[in-house]
Motif scaffolding. Structure first.
Motif, PDB file in Angstrom:
ATOM      1  N   HIS A  15       0.751  -1.244   0.061  1.00 43.59           N
ATOM      2  CA  HIS A  15       0.040   0.028   0.098  1.00 43.59           C
ATOM      3  C   HIS A  15       0.928   1.175  -0.003  1.00 43.59           C
ATOM      4  O   HIS A  15       0.646   2.146  -0.722  1.00 43.59           O
ATOM      5  CB  HIS A  15      -0.799   0.016   1.250  1.00 43.59           C
ATOM      6  CG  HIS A  15      -1.639   1.261   1.426  1.00 43.59           C
ATOM      7  ND1 HIS A  15      -3.066   1.333   0.973  1.00 43.59           N
ATOM      8  CD2 HIS A  15      -1.549   2.413   2.308  1.00 43.59           C
ATOM      9  CE1 HIS A  15      -3.254   2.592   1.362  1.00 43.59           C
ATOM     10  NE2 HIS A  15      -2.433   3.039   2.083  1.00 43.59           N
ATOM     11  N   GLY A  16       1.923   1.079   0.741  1.00 41.26           N
ATOM     12  CA  GLY A  16       2.880   2.381   0.695  1.00 41.26           C
ATOM     13  C   GLY A  16       3.513   2.844  -0.483  1.00 41.26           C
ATOM     14  O   GLY A  16       3.807   3.759  -0.864  1.00 41.26           O
ATOM     15  N   LEU A  17       3.801   1.591  -1.126  1.00 39.64           N
ATOM     16  CA  LEU A  17       4.440   1.922  -2.610  1.00 39.64           C
ATOM     17  C   LEU A  17       3.512   2.539  -3.521  1.00 39.64           C
ATOM     18  O   LEU A  17       3.697   3.612  -4.196  1.00 39.64           O
ATOM     19  CB  LEU A  17       4.887   0.531  -3.260  1.00 39.64           C
ATOM     20  CG  LEU A  17       5.612   0.491  -4.703  1.00 39.64           C
ATOM     21  CD1 LEU A  17       6.883   1.489  -4.606  1.00 39.64           C
ATOM     22  CD2 LEU A  17       5.930  -0.871  -5.078  1.00 39.64           C
ATOM     23  N   ASP A  18       2.085   1.928  -3.594  1.00 41.13           N
ATOM     24  CA  ASP A  18       1.181   2.655  -4.218  1.00 41.13           C
ATOM     25  C   ASP A  18       1.120   4.197  -4.019  1.00 41.13           C
ATOM     26  O   ASP A  18       0.745   5.028  -4.599  1.00 41.13           O
ATOM     27  CB  ASP A  18      -0.153   2.267  -4.002  1.00 41.13           C
ATOM     28  CG  ASP A  18      -0.468   0.664  -4.473  1.00 41.13           C
ATOM     29  OD1 ASP A  18       0.767   0.188  -5.499  1.00 41.13           O
ATOM     30  OD2 ASP A  18      -1.356   0.067  -4.315  1.00 41.13           O
ATOM     31  N   GLN A  19       1.177   4.523  -2.754  1.00 40.46           N
ATOM     32  CA  GLN A  19       0.906   5.820  -2.129  1.00 40.46           C
ATOM     33  C   GLN A  19       2.055   6.655  -2.811  1.00 40.46           C
ATOM     34  O   GLN A  19       1.918   8.067  -3.006  1.00 40.46           O
ATOM     35  CB  GLN A  19       0.392   5.719  -0.719  1.00 40.46           C
ATOM     36  CG  GLN A  19      -0.585   5.061  -0.470  1.00 40.46           C
ATOM     37  CD  GLN A  19      -1.946   5.822  -0.649  1.00 40.46           C
ATOM     38  OE1 GLN A  19      -2.036   6.905  -0.966  1.00 40.46           O
ATOM     39  NE2 GLN A  19      -2.771   4.878  -1.082  1.00 40.46           N
ATOM     40  N   ILE A  20       3.261   6.219  -2.519  1.00 43.80           N
ATOM     41  CA  ILE A  20       4.456   7.176  -2.630  1.00 43.80           C
ATOM     42  C   ILE A  20       4.482   7.262  -4.258  1.00 43.80           C
ATOM     43  O   ILE A  20       4.841   8.334  -4.667  1.00 43.80           O
ATOM     44  CB  ILE A  20       5.776   6.591  -2.223  1.00 43.80           C
ATOM     45  CG1 ILE A  20       6.135   5.424  -2.817  1.00 43.80           C
ATOM     46  CG2 ILE A  20       5.708   6.723  -0.645  1.00 43.80           C
ATOM     47  CD1 ILE A  20       7.618   4.876  -2.222  1.00 43.80           C
ATOM     48  N   ARG A  21       3.914   6.427  -5.350  1.00 40.21           N
ATOM     49  CA  ARG A  21       3.640   6.308  -6.521  1.00 40.21           C
ATOM     50  C   ARG A  21       2.365   7.567  -6.781  1.00 40.21           C
ATOM     51  O   ARG A  21       2.685   8.489  -7.459  1.00 40.21           O
ATOM     52  CB  ARG A  21       3.421   5.184  -7.155  1.00 40.21           C
ATOM     53  CG  ARG A  21       4.648   4.337  -7.312  1.00 40.21           C
ATOM     54  CD  ARG A  21       4.418   2.987  -7.943  1.00 40.21           C
ATOM     55  NE  ARG A  21       5.325   2.044  -8.500  1.00 40.21           N
ATOM     56  CZ  ARG A  21       5.396   0.773  -8.193  1.00 40.21           C
ATOM     57  NH1 ARG A  21       4.483   0.132  -8.065  1.00 40.21           N
ATOM     58  NH2 ARG A  21       6.436  -0.014  -8.483  1.00 40.21           N
TER      59      ARG A  21
END
Lengths: 620, 620
Positions: free
Chosen positions: B45-51
């Motif tokens: 989820h964090g990766l999606d968000q920083i993207r």
């Protein structure tokens, strides 16, 4: 033309009429003393400060057409763009003062300031030193720029000089600045709305009222950009003025906005709009108002908190918010005749507004917490200061005190209403004929109020006197005899054929009393406050038993409060002796002690230490 | 090289040694579940968000050499300059996770992110997308720019990849970025100090330690410009790190600074510096820490308040501050061996850190109030969000959870110390020889902890187990028999010649209990909290009696608390039934009611309504 702070027009839907300030002469006593200090110390001090801080200099530079705008950064690092308004508020205060009594030196100083203001105005009418010195594009940042807010205070100053002195130099400037405003705009900081209504009242030009009405309608539609800072609620752009059920966001903005809404409502006969403001006010009184009348509990965005979120230690309770609340309550009192608004004015003036000013009149509080801990975190402030980088509060206090006498009484077709108590003489032109009454009292230290009719027509008329909500026992003695008044009297009215020399003696019992908080206020659970008459009291380090910290004391409910003269603070000041128990870790509770309570307005005038309005109740 | 979050060197003055993460295998249970959710849900989820937030995109634009930095304005209107750090924290979490267990998809994603980071670095080593995209002048605004703060998180990510994976791609970037730092600088937001010490530990280059030590000495001399925003205290520049007696200012800054001070102190053998931090910590624990371990009570400047200023409703208690407190407590535990630091880690991990993450692992809290009113002011937030414009907390949670197992145990010359309890296997190389212990427990739901020796040398050694401060009654049964342990045990130690198959059974009684607040905390006077074992509980609207608001309930001291399984929330979760009285205006008190209390970490996962940790005590 009358010398009046808020002057509804003849066609306005208002129940009560304000007095011309010249018809209300304060004689002596509590408020007369404050007003004298304001005139002799605070206003001259204010002039020094707007000179030294560069505030007046900004306008001078704008007049010269070049220079660097001088201002501190605010707490978030932005340059404060609204300092011109400090000059206008100071001028407004001076206007009311010179109207009461001439002062050639003060008048000469004010003339100089007016010259600077007039000279700073651009040929096209635009006037804002921050914008003029910073590039010159007006209305580029309506959300945060405070340009209309500054025009609002310019108008209010102009109105004061026009009404009090028939001097229209500022009015000419204000009209031109107002006429420069493009249509369809709105300010992030309300204030312009009520000013525009007053401008209509002064000039007769209803375009200003229409502009104010449009701004009121426009608000709440989320059109102000920049709301990502604190959200649209911050500047009341989240819900329309007609729909919003509760106050929200930045307290002063909300209250100024509602002042404008009442002004528009009474002039337009718009009962729906008035009802919307009254509903918000009722909710505000019930859920978000400190015992002191202070409001706006949050530091972060100077905002109202959730219902019953009223922390004493972190109370923001900005002085300006208390002033704005009096302004709004006064408008609602005139519009509705409901005496509870006068009750609130009394509570807020004594306990919300006045604590913002030191007894010497030369130092100020911006925030007004109801608790100060003995031991504090490094870097905290908490002392009264001679001025503030954001100096909205000090000159707001000046203009409020300079117009205090206007809140004392009103009249209507039936007669005369006394709302606040002070030794004064009031001249009224009633429908029945001319009336002159003399009021004598040592209020708030003493509850006896003597009203003597010096002049009265033969026709009958009604004398109304407010019996404050805090008063649970009173008597009134007049030509008809004596009557005992109980809790909830509200107003005592005497309708009769008065004769010169008639005396009405209203005696309000004001024993010191213990006040329980609303149980929904979590932050003061288990505490009580001490009050007497209209005054909220506090206990302060300087009066605590030796080698005892405020935090170690709790109220002992087994023993009684007692009054005690406190000439060490002020000649007539009445203190209260509070029975307390001292609790200290590792020691048994120390019984039989007392500590001195003083009126909250007088705190922080001695050694700075702990202070509490809400005192924990000792539980044996 | 060991997989270790904080790794004092051999010459460091540390009492306890951390374990290599590979030596501590979590099996199942409470924390294993959280760590699995973090790995499977939160980190992706964090990766999606920083993207999606453009955070990774900023670095990509910096690599391309052109583009507009993308960031929200913060609450005060400034563009957030420190978003690169979110990427680094995410990478740090991934480093620890991949070290525990490979995941080709996650590794591939991380490779892509590392490539972006490496590509964004300027040829001269400088790396900061905000500065590179905004004109390119480094270190122009050290006070507010967070450039060293970002380098700090880059270093921490690099250290994680180096230690967990022997992958030095990030380390090369971090070393070059660090070598670009000019001498004599200091960041408005500490964090770089502890990172520099770790960089010395990883590279052996003591210049970084020396730089950190200089920064620690430099601080407190009021040299950082821009303090007019919140004062020098805000970033701990008001008093030297050696002199300041109490924490002050921005909570995360203070705690990160003190982490660096401990790191410098242990490496330099600087007992005076260590003592200064311990003194501040003791004061912080005594005067400014919430029951939950949360700290930093003020919203306005994210700062510590005055002593005992701990409002539950307006608790800021930033998730990052709780994480920083665990980081500091861990350093102090290693440095001193004092088990009370492990007590604090436990309390804060369960009740201060974990509430920042939703049970589903995909929504976060930035602030962690201990009270939420049923009726709130318009515009308030208060819901968990998938991400934040200022997203420091979510990836901080990720890296904290991904390294949780490292806080479980330590070793020293005498033996093995168990600090936190979870089903795990621990391999230790003690001086006596290799040891393998198996730990089985349903902690925190059950207080029984079984420790079985799978392998042990013949030489005697000491097994130490923490008896939590909250525990007032426990027994320990081992090869020597059974002993009853009372309040204040601290640590129970068993020194003996162990044999494989030996079992130690530590049974901690964890009845639900009522906790009285410190009487100096004004904001919760007259209230109690409910706790069980290490967990703080709260009452929440979803569990209240029908048609009853949380604010109407008070705890009934005449009846007992009872535990109740709450599989509706989580399979093993133990709830508490709290006897309450309902008070309603105009109704007589409703007796005999109960309401459900749930662990505070689990709140705000259902219908959002009122919530209280501190419950008013019913006074008949």
């Amino acid at each position: 033309m009358s010398v009046v702070v808020v002057q509804p027009t003849r066609t306005a839907r208002a129940r009560l009429q304000p007095f011309d300030a010249r018809q209300v002469g304060l004689v002596d006593g509590f408020w007369a003393d404050r007003i004298r200090i304001n005139r002799e110390h605070t206003i001259p001090h204010g002039l020094d400060q707007i000179r030294n801080a560069g505030t007046l200099g900004n306008l001078r530079l704008a007049a010269a057409g070049a220079g660097d705008y001088r201002a501190a950064a605010d707490s978030v690092g932005a340059t404060l763009p609204f300092l011109d308004s400090d000059v206008y508020k100071w001028l407004e205060a001076v206007g009311w003062e010179l109207g009461r009594q001439p002062d050639p030196a003060l008048a000469a100083a004010a003339d100089g300031v007016i010259d600077v203001v007039a000279a700073a105005q651009r040929p096209d009418g635009y006037l804002n030193s921050y914008v003029q010195l910073g590039g010159g594009v007006p209305y580029r940042d309506l959300s945060w720029g405070h340009e209309l807010y500054c025009v609002a205070h310019l108008i209010q100053a102009a109105v004061a000089w026009h009404r009090a002195l028939a001097d229209d130099r500022l009015l000419a400037v204000a009209v031109r600045a107002t006429d420069h405003l493009p249509p369809g705009i709105m300010d992030g900081h309300p204030g312009i709305e009520m000013a525009l209504v007053e401008l209509t009242r002064v000039t007769g030009d209803r375009r200003y009222l229409a502009l104010a009405a449009r701004m009121i309608e426009q608000r709440g539609r989320r059109t102000l950009p920049g709301a990502d800072r604190f959200g649209a609620t911050y500047w009341q752009d989240h819900e329309t003025v007609r729909d919003a059920a509760s106050v929200a966001g930045h307290a002063v903005r909300q209250l100024y906005l509602d002042c404008g809404a009442v002004d528009v409502a009474v002039e337009a006969g718009d009962d729906q709009l008035l009802t919307a403001v009254r509903r918000r006010w009722d909710d505000l009184m019930r859920t978000r108002t400190y015992l002191t009348g202070g409001m706006g509990s949050r530091h972060r965005d100077e905002a109202f908190g959730d219902p019953y979120e009223l922390p004493p230690d972190r109370a923001y309770a900005e002085t300006c918010a208390a002033i704005a609340s009096v302004m709004l309550a006064w408008r609602l009192l005139l519009a509705t005749g409901d005496v509870t608004y006068a009750d609130t004015i009394e509570r807020t003036m004594f306990n919300g507004v006045l604590p913002g000013l030191a007894l010497d009149g030369r130092r100020f509080f911006y925030t007004n917490p109801l608790q100060r801990r003995t031991h504090r975190t490094p870097g905290g402030a908490g002392e009264r200061r001679p001025w503030y980088p954001c100096a909205c509060c000090p000159p707001n206090l000046m203009r409020m005190l300079s117009s205090w006498q206007q809140y004392l009484a009103t009249h209507d077709e039936s007669g005369l209403q006394l709302h606040q108590y002070a030794s004064a003489e009031v001249d009224a032109e009633l429908r029945a004929g001319p009336v002159r009454v003399q009021i004598r009292t040592d209020y708030p230290w003493d509850g006896r109020i003597l009203v003597r009719l010096l002049r009265t027509p033969a026709e009958p008329w009604t004398l109304s006197m407010r019996v404050p909500r805090w008063c649970h026992s009173a008597t009134i003695t007049g030509p008809d005899g004596t009557e005992t008044l109980g809790t909830g009297t509200g107003t005592v009215k005497r309708h009769r054929r008065w004769r010169p020399g008639d005396v009405v003696d209203l005696s309000l019992d004001l024993p010191p009393r213990v006040t329980e908080p609303d149980p929904r206020v979590d932050a003061v659970r288990g505490c009580v406050a001490v009050e007497r008459g209209p005054l909220v009291y506090c206990i302060e380090a300087a009066d605590a038993p030796e080698r005892t910290e405020i935090e170690e004391l709790s109220w002992d409910p087994r023993r009684d409060l007692a009054t005690v003269p406190r000439p060490d603070l002020e000649e007539s000041l009445v203190g209260i002796t509070v029975p307390v128990v001292r609790h200290r870790p590792g020691e048994s509770a120390a019984d039989g002690l007392t500590t001195g309570a003083i009126p909250y307005f007088a705190w922080a005038n001695r050694t700075l230490g702990g202070m509490r309005v809400w005192i924990p109740r000792s539980t044996p």
